[in-house]
Scaffold this active site. Structure first.
Site, short mmCIF file in Angstrom:
data_model
loop_
_atom_site.label_atom_id
_atom_site.label_comp_id
_atom_site.label_asym_id
_atom_site.label_seq_id
_atom_site.Cartn_x
_atom_site.Cartn_y
_atom_site.Cartn_z
N ASN A 8 27.60 45.24 16.37
CA ASN A 8 26.14 45.18 16.35
C ASN A 8 25.74 43.70 16.23
O ASN A 8 25.90 43.10 15.17
CB ASN A 8 25.64 45.99 15.14
CG ASN A 8 24.14 45.87 14.93
OD1 ASN A 8 23.42 45.36 15.80
ND2 ASN A 8 23.67 46.33 13.79
N LYS A 10 22.87 42.40 16.36
CA LYS A 10 21.56 42.21 15.70
C LYS A 10 20.72 41.21 16.51
O LYS A 10 20.82 41.17 17.73
CB LYS A 10 21.76 41.79 14.25
CG LYS A 10 22.71 42.75 13.52
CD LYS A 10 22.72 42.58 12.04
CE LYS A 10 23.71 43.57 11.43
NZ LYS A 10 23.74 43.58 9.98
N HIS A 94 19.37 52.21 11.80
CA HIS A 94 20.07 51.17 11.04
C HIS A 94 19.24 50.81 9.81
O HIS A 94 18.01 50.81 9.86
CB HIS A 94 20.27 49.93 11.93
CG HIS A 94 21.18 48.92 11.28
ND1 HIS A 94 20.73 48.05 10.33
CD2 HIS A 94 22.50 48.69 11.43
CE1 HIS A 94 21.75 47.30 9.93
NE2 HIS A 94 22.83 47.67 10.59
N GLU A 96 18.48 48.12 8.50
CA GLU A 96 17.52 47.02 8.69
C GLU A 96 16.24 47.53 9.35
O GLU A 96 15.16 47.02 9.10
CB GLU A 96 18.17 45.89 9.50
CG GLU A 96 19.15 45.10 8.63
CD GLU A 96 20.31 44.46 9.37
OE1 GLU A 96 20.24 44.31 10.60
OE2 GLU A 96 21.31 44.12 8.69
N GLU A 166 26.87 53.36 6.33
CA GLU A 166 26.72 51.93 6.02
C GLU A 166 25.98 51.77 4.69
O GLU A 166 24.74 51.80 4.66
CB GLU A 166 25.89 51.25 7.12
CG GLU A 166 26.54 51.27 8.48
CD GLU A 166 26.11 50.07 9.31
OE1 GLU A 166 26.99 49.35 9.77
OE2 GLU A 166 24.90 49.85 9.47
N GLY A 172 26.12 42.75 5.35
CA GLY A 172 25.85 41.31 5.40
C GLY A 172 26.02 40.61 4.07
O GLY A 172 25.62 39.46 3.89
N SER A 212 30.15 44.76 6.05
CA SER A 212 31.12 43.69 5.79
C SER A 212 32.54 44.03 6.23
O SER A 212 33.52 43.71 5.55
CB SER A 212 31.09 43.27 4.31
OG SER A 212 29.82 42.76 3.97
P1 PGA Z 1 27.86 43.37 8.58
O1 PGA Z 1 26.79 44.35 9.25
O2 PGA Z 1 29.20 43.72 9.19
O3 PGA Z 1 27.42 41.99 8.87
O4 PGA Z 1 27.85 43.70 7.10
C1 PGA Z 1 27.08 45.68 9.56
C2 PGA Z 1 25.89 46.35 10.18
O5 PGA Z 1 24.77 46.05 9.77
O6 PGA Z 1 26.03 47.19 11.09
#
Ligand code: PGA
Length: 251
Positions: A8, A10, A94, A96, A166, A172, A212
């Site tokens: 992803n 983003k 997601h 976010e 997640e 992140g 992560s």
């Molecule tokens: P990250 O993000 O691997 O940077 O923690 C995962 C995601 O948001 O899908």
């Protein structure tokens, strides 16, 4: 079942940067046929990248879309547009999007139904906040998110769905769930899918982990029986790291 590793991106990469990343990944992933590899670039890159991933193991996903077919929805993108640009998958719900854009469970459900109807394969994200985990509410929270997302989804369509667990506190932050913590949640999500659809209908439904994921933790995550892949954010922006994740070796 074939594992699925998704990147992803983003809100990262220009058209040029995305192309460079995919050209490098194509080389690194040459010959991979035991893992489904999916990239979710920004909308602006999808069509260009669809030419670059032809004849490679890489498939494309949208990071989001809107459930209406067309019309006066400034700034939105439809399922048909994603399909015509070269996507086979779409990420839905997601954290976010839930946090910054206030997407509700009901909207996640409408998107799931619209994606399935159009022929896009949804990757539905669920996850608890740190506060919910500390209060022992993890399984309750993710179960209700998944149940709501799948409301009205028929047993004949469920095999097209991928579930991404997640934990919000792991995205992140560099703080990943331990393989055992993730496995416990994946196991309960699997049980919920059995209850809702029966074991036959869901035997090919993948439950992937995100938060992560890095080259140094993918092997122990993939060793868990109910972890069927990963949704990778930050580490998917580095070709070598993402390729190493795709080439996981369960230990
Ligand atoms: P990250 O993000 O691997 O940077 O923690 C995962 C995601 O948001 O899908």
């Amino acid at each position: 079942m074939t594992p699925l590793i998704a990147g992803n991106w983003k809100m990262n990469t220009t058209v040029h940067q995305g192309a460079e990343l995919v050209i490098r990944l194509r080389e690194l992933l040459k010959g991979i046929d035991t893992v489904d590899v999916v990239l979710a670039p920004p909308f602006t890159s999808i069509h260009h990248l669809s030419h670059l991933v032809a004849d490679s193991p890489i498939k494309l996903a949208g990071q989001n879309f809107f459930w209406e077919k067309s019309g006066a929805y400034t700034g939105e993108v439809s399922a048909e547009m994603l399909l015509s640009a070269g996507c086979q998958y779409v990420i839905i719900g997601h954290s976010e999007r839930r946090t910054h854009f206030k997407e509700s469970d009901e909207e996640v459900n409408r998107k799931t139904l619209a994606a399935l109807k159009s022929g896009l394969r949804p990757i539905i994200c669920v996850g608890e906040s740190l506060e919910e985990r500390e209060r022992g509410k993890t399984v309750k929270r993710v179960s209700s998110q998944l149940q709501n997302a799948l409301s009205g989804v028929a047993g004949s369509a469920i095999r097209e769905v991928t579930v991404a667990y997640e934990p919000v506190w792991a995205i992140g932050t560099g703080r990943n769930a331990t393989p055992e913590q993730a496995e416990e949640v994946h196991n309960s999500l699997r049980d919920l899918l059995y209850e809702m659809y029966g074991p036959d209908a869901v035997k090919d439904v993948r439950i992937i982990y995100g938060g992560s994921v890095k080259p140094d933790n993918i092997d122990s995550l993939m060793a868990q029986p109910n972890i069927d892949g990963a949704l990778v954010g930050g580490a998917s922006l580095k070709a070598e790291d993402f390729a190493r994740i795709v080439k996981f070796q369960p230990m």
